[in-house]
Design an enzyme around this catalytic site. Structure first.
Site, PDB file in Angstrom:
ATOM      1  N   ASP A  71      37.697  51.099  59.742  1.00 29.64           N
ATOM      2  CA  ASP A  71      36.512  50.673  59.001  1.00 29.64           C
ATOM      3  C   ASP A  71      36.205  49.241  59.434  1.00 29.64           C
ATOM      4  O   ASP A  71      36.903  48.300  59.043  1.00 29.64           O
ATOM      5  CB  ASP A  71      36.817  50.762  57.504  1.00 29.64           C
ATOM      6  CG  ASP A  71      35.759  50.077  56.646  1.00 29.64           C
ATOM      7  OD1 ASP A  71      34.816  49.478  57.205  1.00 29.64           O
ATOM      8  OD2 ASP A  71      35.892  50.123  55.410  1.00 29.64           O
ATOM      9  N   CYS A 125      34.236  46.379  45.133  1.00 29.68           N
ATOM     10  CA  CYS A 125      34.475  47.781  45.518  1.00 29.68           C
ATOM     11  C   CYS A 125      35.876  47.941  46.109  1.00 29.68           C
ATOM     12  O   CYS A 125      36.076  48.689  47.071  1.00 29.68           O
ATOM     13  CB  CYS A 125      33.429  48.284  46.502  1.00 29.68           C
ATOM     14  SG  CYS A 125      31.797  48.379  45.798  1.00 29.68           S
TER      15      CYS A 125
HETATM   16  N1  PLP Z   1      34.066  48.914  54.134  1.00 21.87           N
HETATM   17  C1  PLP Z   1      34.144  47.602  53.869  1.00 21.87           C
HETATM   18  C2  PLP Z   1      35.379  46.862  54.256  1.00 21.87           C
HETATM   19  C3  PLP Z   1      33.087  46.948  53.248  1.00 21.87           C
HETATM   20  O1  PLP Z   1      33.166  45.653  52.999  1.00 21.87           O
HETATM   21  C4  PLP Z   1      31.933  47.693  52.904  1.00 21.87           C
HETATM   22  C5  PLP Z   1      30.815  47.035  52.206  1.00 21.87           C
HETATM   23  O2  PLP Z   1      30.988  46.040  51.549  1.00 21.87           O
HETATM   24  C6  PLP Z   1      31.895  49.047  53.206  1.00 21.87           C
HETATM   25  C7  PLP Z   1      32.973  49.633  53.829  1.00 21.87           C
HETATM   26  C8  PLP Z   1      30.709  49.894  52.884  1.00 21.87           C
HETATM   27  O3  PLP Z   1      29.627  49.506  53.649  1.00 21.87           O
HETATM   28  P1  PLP Z   1      28.177  50.136  53.380  1.00 21.87           P
HETATM   29  O4  PLP Z   1      27.914  49.930  51.905  1.00 21.87           O
HETATM   30  O5  PLP Z   1      27.271  49.343  54.250  1.00 21.87           O
HETATM   31  O6  PLP Z   1      28.246  51.564  53.737  1.00 21.87           O
END
Ligand code: PLP
Length: 417
Positions: free
Chosen positions: A211, A375
């Site tokens: 990710d 989150c």
């Molecule tokens: N993964 C990480 C580490 C993030 O910081 C975020 C968003 O803050 C995401 C995934 C999700 O990204 P998106 O909301 O653009 O799909």
């Protein structure tokens, strides 16, 4: 506070004032104070080049893509497919067919969970995640695990906010089918040793999804050097539009994966007796995509590459060191996430003051930070806090803005003491 000579050398030539002038949104006051935007982990602002690329595309070249016989459709298709080449170069993917456009990191991970996961992960199988994943790299796997009867194993976090790599190694077993792991943590700032972690997984014949949502804007990413099997990122975190993102997938894996969403553009033939599916990447791009978003993303990658990711990384690292020292001098402030390898994210709790109150008072001062669980609720649980305040830096932030943040935090304490 003087930077180490090495840091000065690394950041010399990085003209932050010139960069700031490229971002129209920064040229404003909030609550009568110059805007200090320190919420880049949540989303980054857009340079004029990106705004112009999207606006010019809509003004001159917009139409739906693929199969069009008219000029505008051909232009739009060329722009869309040209952007795929652009992303391929950006990630150093071996083949343009390894680049799938999604709505963002979240959709990219859901795609892999449903398509690859649905096919390869079954009853009794195991998925390895880490304790510092964003919810978007937890919940898609939980949905899959609940559906097929798989188990999720979690790499623990050390007290300073790094991954426990011995524990990681010990989690592999004969039923491990996938590792899905964050490159840079949004809640802690930790940069994980992903290349070594991929090697460990591959030694067990286990593929790895990275990710990269918080990584791509801050450090050069080369998917071939990393050796990962999937890599996901979002346009809006790298100075591009929201609603657009990328999934890189190794070609052999993508070729073997079933579609996950059905619709236009992902088929070869359709009949009521049965349909056949297009080859990747189109197999995974059902329906009309965010065409202008793709165009804006390509412009954002051009912009970032023109500035240069190695110098961005050096500049932001210097800024992080400066900010870590500066906020660290505030009595009562506890940093959450002090791993040796960090990207420019400062997560903290302060004197028992609720992070939302910190964020609100800082907003009076024109300073935008984020407050909450980011989150990443399991990270909050791990560190025994309900929420943190988070300042996250981008290419346009300055030491003077860090000083303003520190002054703002002083006001927060006055107000709540
Ligand atoms: N993964 C990480 C580490 C993030 O910081 C975020 C968003 O803050 C995401 C995934 C999700 O990204 P998106 O909301 O653009 O799909």
């Amino acid at each position: 506070m003087n930077a180490a000579p090495q840091a000065v050398a690394a950041t010399a030539g990085f003209d932050v004032e010139r960069l700031r002038a490229d971002f129209p949104i920064l040229q404003q006051e909030i609550n009568g104070k110059p805007l200090v935007y320190l919420d880049n982990g949540a989303s980054t602002q857009k340079p004029q080049a990106v705004i112009d690329a999207v606006s010019n595309f809509y003004a001159h070249d917009y139409a739906n893509i693929h199969r069009g016989v008219h000029t505008l459709s051909e232009r739009a298709t060329a722009a869309y497919e040209g952007a795929r080449d652009r992303v391929q170069r950006f990630l150093n993917a071996a083949d343009r067919r390894e680049i799938i456009f999604t709505s963002g990191t979240t959709e990219a991970i859901n795609l892999v969970a449903q398509s690859f996961g649905g096919q390869k992960i079954g009853q009794g199988d195991e998925i390895i995640l880490t304790g510092m994943e964003h919810h978007s790299n937890i919940v898609p796997w939980q949905l899959l695990a609940e559906r097929v009867g798989a188990t999720i194993k979690v790499v623990p976090i050390t007290d300073d906010g790094a991954l426990d790599l011995d524990a990681y190694t010990s989690l592999f077993g004969p039923r491990t089918r996938l590792v899905s792991l964050v490159h840079v943590s949004n809640a802690l700032g930790t940069v994980n040793p992903v290349q070594a972690m991929v090697e460990t997984a591959h030694a067990h014949d286990v593929p790895v999804l990275l990710d990269g949502a918080q990584a791509v804007a801050h450090t050069p990413v080369d998917v071939q050097a990393l050796g990962c099997d999937f890599y996901a990122f979002s346009g809006h975190k790298i100075y591009g539009p929201s609603g657009i993102g990328v999934l890189y997938g190794r070609r052999e894996l993508l070729e073997a994966m079933p579609p996950w969403q059905g619709g236009g553009d992902m088929i070869t033939t359709v009949a009521f007796e049965g349909s056949t599916y297009a080859a990747p990447p189109y197999r995974f791009e059902a329906g009309t995509p965010h065409i202008a978003g793709v165009v804006g993303l390509a412009a954002a990658l051009d912009y970032v590459d023109a500035v240069g990711l190695p110098s961005i990384a050096a500049y932001e690292h210097d800024l992080l060191d400066y900010a870590t020292t500066a906020v660290g001098e505030l009595p009562g402030l506890r940093l959450i996430g002090t791993a040796p390898e960090k990207a420019a994210i400062l997560s903290f709790v302060f004197d028992g003051i609720h992070p939302h109150d910190i964020g609100t008072v800082l907003d009076f001062e024109g300073i935008a930070i984020r407050a909450g669980h980011h989150c990443a609720m399991p990270v909050m649980t791990r560190f025994g806090v309900a929420a943190t305040a988070r300042a996250s830096f981008g290419i346009y932030n300055t030491r003077a803005e860090v000083d303003t943040l520190v002054q703002g935090l002083g006001k927060v304490r006055e107000m709540f003491s």
